[in-house]
Write a protein that holds these residues in place. Structure first.
Motif, PDB file in Angstrom:
ATOM      1  N   UNK A  27      13.124  15.921   4.043  1.00 49.65           N
ATOM      2  CA  UNK A  27      12.171  14.801   3.970  1.00 49.65           C
ATOM      3  C   UNK A  27      11.317  14.718   5.236  1.00 49.65           C
ATOM      4  N   UNK A  28      11.917  14.986   6.391  1.00 43.97           N
ATOM      5  CA  UNK A  28      11.131  15.000   7.630  1.00 43.97           C
ATOM      6  C   UNK A  28      10.059  16.074   7.570  1.00 43.97           C
ATOM      7  N   UNK A  29      10.434  17.236   7.079  1.00 44.75           N
ATOM      8  CA  UNK A  29       9.473  18.329   6.946  1.00 44.75           C
ATOM      9  C   UNK A  29       8.357  17.947   5.988  1.00 44.75           C
ATOM     10  N   UNK A  30       8.714  17.355   4.862  1.00 43.32           N
ATOM     11  CA  UNK A  30       7.699  16.913   3.897  1.00 43.32           C
ATOM     12  C   UNK A  30       6.783  15.866   4.522  1.00 43.32           C
ATOM     13  N   UNK A  40       3.399  10.232   3.931  1.00 46.48           N
ATOM     14  CA  UNK A  40       4.140  10.459   5.163  1.00 46.48           C
ATOM     15  C   UNK A  40       5.170   9.350   5.371  1.00 46.48           C
ATOM     16  N   UNK A  41       4.721   8.118   5.197  1.00 48.95           N
ATOM     17  CA  UNK A  41       5.612   6.971   5.372  1.00 48.95           C
ATOM     18  C   UNK A  41       6.789   7.050   4.405  1.00 48.95           C
ATOM     19  N   UNK A 104      -0.833   2.099  -2.114  1.00 45.09           N
ATOM     20  CA  UNK A 104      -0.980   3.121  -1.073  1.00 45.09           C
ATOM     21  C   UNK A 104      -1.820   2.650   0.109  1.00 45.09           C
ATOM     22  N   UNK A 105      -2.754   1.758  -0.129  1.00 47.87           N
ATOM     23  CA  UNK A 105      -3.666   1.305   0.931  1.00 47.87           C
ATOM     24  C   UNK A 105      -2.967   0.480   2.007  1.00 47.87           C
ATOM     25  N   UNK A 106      -1.739   0.081   1.773  1.00 48.32           N
ATOM     26  CA  UNK A 106      -1.014  -0.747   2.735  1.00 48.32           C
ATOM     27  C   UNK A 106      -0.545   0.026   3.968  1.00 48.32           C
ATOM     28  N   UNK A 107      -0.570   1.344   3.900  1.00 51.75           N
ATOM     29  CA  UNK A 107      -0.055   2.148   5.012  1.00 51.75           C
ATOM     30  C   UNK A 107      -1.213   2.790   5.767  1.00 51.75           C
ATOM     31  N   UNK A 108      -1.306   2.457   7.040  1.00 50.95           N
ATOM     32  CA  UNK A 108      -2.319   3.071   7.898  1.00 50.95           C
ATOM     33  C   UNK A 108      -1.769   4.375   8.465  1.00 50.95           C
ATOM     34  N   UNK A 109      -2.641   5.256   8.928  1.00 49.25           N
ATOM     35  CA  UNK A 109      -2.150   6.474   9.567  1.00 49.25           C
ATOM     36  C   UNK A 109      -1.234   6.181  10.767  1.00 49.25           C
ATOM     37  N   UNK A 114       4.257   6.139  13.160  1.00 51.18           N
ATOM     38  CA  UNK A 114       5.373   5.417  13.782  1.00 51.18           C
ATOM     39  C   UNK A 114       6.640   5.564  12.943  1.00 51.18           C
ATOM     40  N   UNK A 115       6.496   5.518  11.633  1.00 55.93           N
ATOM     41  CA  UNK A 115       7.656   5.677  10.752  1.00 55.93           C
ATOM     42  C   UNK A 115       8.252   7.076  10.893  1.00 55.93           C
ATOM     43  N   UNK A 116       7.393   8.076  10.979  1.00 59.45           N
ATOM     44  CA  UNK A 116       7.875   9.450  11.138  1.00 59.45           C
ATOM     45  C   UNK A 116       8.634   9.610  12.455  1.00 59.45           C
ATOM     46  N   UNK A 117       8.072   9.080  13.530  1.00 56.23           N
ATOM     47  CA  UNK A 117       8.745   9.173  14.838  1.00 56.23           C
ATOM     48  C   UNK A 117      10.099   8.457  14.813  1.00 56.23           C
TER      49      UNK A 117
END
Length: 146
Positions: A27-30, A40-41, A104-109, A114-117
């Motif tokens: 999942x991290x890779x994806x 990403x989130x 989908x529009x609720x998540x900013x880049x 931050x979620x990935x980190x």
């Protein structure tokens, strides 16, 4: 290998724990290769969820009346040192539900990054916790000696 245990960074773990950590890594890779912030989130959140479930599987699920029922609550019970990360993902669960519903529009880049980190931090922390448990029976609650 006998099929009963797998090794992970020199720590013997139950197959379920190793599988969940492998799925967290996938999942991290994806997440890293996702083209959209919401994607990403979502992958990052799933990575964290699977890593948390891996540690719960290794240390034992809390039982009894009033025992937590979410992975985040169970993770708090078996690994209170990871509370800051589990709380972050517990709070993000409603956002992930909104994404699952097509918002989908609720998540900013920036939010996705931050979620990935944080997911990477949690996966690393779970691996560290499993390594710290070395010598204790994996799959059972750790018992303090002395």
């Amino acid at each position: 290998m006998t099929g009963r245990v797998s090794t992970l960074h020199a720590v013997t773990v139950l197959p379920q724990t190793a599988e969940l950590l492998g799925r967290a890594d996938a999942e991290l890779l994806a997440a890293q290769f996702s083209g959209e912030p919401w994607e990403m989130f979502s992958h990052a959140h799933l990575a964290a969820l699977r890593a948390g479930a891996a540690l719960v599987a290794a240390r034992g699920r809390p039982v009894g009346r009033g025992a937590p029922r979410t992975v985040w609550g169970m993770l708090d019970a078996v690994a209170p040192e990871l509370h800051a990360l589990s709380a972050l993902f517990a709070q993000a669960a409603t956002l992930r539900s909104a994404i699952d519903a097509g918002r989908f529009e609720l998540v900013t880049p920036a939010r996705a990054e931050r979620a990935l980190c944080a997911a990477e931090d949690l996966v690393d922390a779970v691996r560290g916790a499993l390594e710290a448990d070395e010598g204790a029976p994996i799959g059972l609650p750790a018992v303090a000696s002395r």
